[in-house]
Enzyme design. Sequence first.
Site, PDB file in Angstrom:
ATOM      1  N   GLY A 103       0.893  -1.187  -0.047  1.00 23.25           N
ATOM      2  CA  GLY A 103       0.212  -0.108  -0.494  1.00 23.25           C
ATOM      3  C   GLY A 103       0.555   1.047  -0.046  1.00 23.25           C
ATOM      4  CB  ILE A 115      -0.653   4.713   6.493  1.00 26.76           C
ATOM      5  CG1 ILE A 115      -2.102   3.588   5.987  1.00 26.76           C
ATOM      6  CG2 ILE A 115      -0.228   5.374   5.376  1.00 26.76           C
ATOM      7  CD1 ILE A 115      -3.187   4.231   6.423  1.00 26.76           C
ATOM      8  CG  ASP A 116      -1.479  -0.123   8.424  1.00 30.25           C
ATOM      9  OD1 ASP A 116      -2.411   0.972   7.972  1.00 30.25           O
ATOM     10  OD2 ASP A 116      -1.485  -1.370   8.207  1.00 30.25           O
TER      11      ASP A 116
HETATM   12  O1  F6P Z   1      -1.360  -1.517   5.470  1.00 32.18           O
HETATM   13  C1  F6P Z   1      -2.275   0.062   5.082  1.00 32.18           C
HETATM   14  C2  F6P Z   1      -3.864   0.092   4.698  1.00 32.18           C
HETATM   15  O2  F6P Z   1      -4.359   1.296   4.468  1.00 32.18           O
HETATM   16  C3  F6P Z   1      -4.229  -0.824   5.337  1.00 32.18           C
HETATM   17  O3  F6P Z   1      -4.319  -0.134   6.616  1.00 32.18           O
HETATM   18  C4  F6P Z   1      -5.501  -0.647   5.097  1.00 32.18           C
HETATM   19  O4  F6P Z   1      -6.270  -1.915   5.769  1.00 32.18           O
HETATM   20  C5  F6P Z   1      -5.526  -1.563   3.881  1.00 32.18           C
HETATM   21  O5  F6P Z   1      -3.743  -0.816   3.161  1.00 32.18           O
HETATM   22  C6  F6P Z   1      -5.735  -1.132   2.755  1.00 32.18           C
HETATM   23  O6  F6P Z   1      -5.428  -1.710   1.240  1.00 32.18           O
HETATM   24  P1  F6P Z   1      -6.693  -1.642   0.392  1.00 32.18           P
HETATM   25  O7  F6P Z   1      -5.862   0.020  -0.536  1.00 32.18           O
HETATM   26  O8  F6P Z   1      -5.517  -2.641  -0.776  1.00 32.18           O
HETATM   27  O9  F6P Z   1      -7.595  -1.480  -0.051  1.00 32.18           O
END
Ligand code: F6P
Length: 410
Positions: free
Chosen positions: A11, A194-195
């Site tokens: 991500g 971001i987590d």
């Molecule tokens: O790991 C970053 C993140 O934004 C998480 O917080 C979230 O669960 C995930 O990616 C969402 O992923 P995507 O953008 O592929 O739906």
Amino acid sequence: KMKIAVLTSGGDSAGMNAVVRSVVKTAIAKGCDAWVVREGYEGLVRGNANGSSDSGAVREDASFVHNLRFGDGELLKDGTGDYISGRTLKGRYIVRVGWDDVRGWFGEGGTLIGTARSTTFRTQEGRQTAVYNMIKEGIDALVVCGGDGSLTGADVFRSEWPKHVEALRAAGKITDEQVTNHHHLRIAGLVGSIDNDMSMTDLTIGAVTALHRICESIDNINSTAVSHSRAFVVEVMGRHCGWLALMAGASCGADFIFIPEDPPSEDNWEDSMCAMIQTHRETGQRKTIVIVAEGAIDKDLKPIRADYIKDVLTDRLGLDTRVTTLGHTQRGGAPAAYDRIMPTLQGIEAVDALLESTPDTPSYMIGISENKVTRVPLMEAVALTRSVGTAISEKNFKKAMSLRDPEFAE
Ligand code: F6P
């Protein structure tokens, strides 16, 4: 002259462009050549179908950033810096870049060089093709910016590298000289997420910006909530890590917070939540904010959903309740100052780690600890993250995710 490539994976997070800028400029300043790999690991596998990025017609009317943003088929700007200009990006994923190409990148959100989920890189064949594509360009040093999965991928790639080199030599695809020059891969990892979900570093790149974004949203929600005396259930990102939810509560105020690491211990957690909110209301509070991390679970690992909390607040307390899912607004947009400065310093450290790497040194992750940039063994950080770093174990995470989304189990 070392040739260093940088890619972003997983991500996107604010600050990834600052990483690329820093790695490219540091590499050049230290006498190396710099390359970017577009679309994450997928770009390594695809390589340069239209020949090496050292060839191609020159045009002067389109900037590099414009081309990265608006797609293939365009040409790089003919700049004045120390880089090879005028290269088409169409069919080229491993692109030589220079000082001018990354100018001002620290202010840009997302990742300009792209990121992708690569299924081919997960296979031996895919990784072997990636080795071939890199050697073809003369590259054997790689900086990866991504989450723990992406960084683990980098370590696997590095350990398999000699095997693939040997296979490519045996197949006559690379010369003995190339084998001698590229017998080991140097890698360095930077944590873009971001987590804030990686151990052995205090903050991951992009976490501060995402938290800031959440704070702005909750501040906005607060004023409308007070106006109508309403309750809001705010769902924030964080996958299986509750840092964003917890810190948002600490910075904006919340009546109740649900995070995956610490599920409510009782069966009837609804009772304690309602009792707490009732008490707050009795002190004269005109708004209620419940923050729920997207990965929140109960003690049986079943997801706790924002809509369910809304129904509880409406039915039991009679509160006029709304749900706001902040979603990807948390992830995009310009990086906060910290997510420009930290990746800049970490990019410098990453290049130093590559320059000092030997076949015997471990793959390093560049982190930050007590305001100092650190270099720690990557796989130690990954192992710690998976055991104690986020209190929800890998097994529980998988189970919780399959309960939430049946497709996840497949
Ligand atoms: O790991 C970053 C993140 O934004 C998480 O917080 C979230 O669960 C995930 O990616 C969402 O992923 P995507 O953008 O592929 O739906």
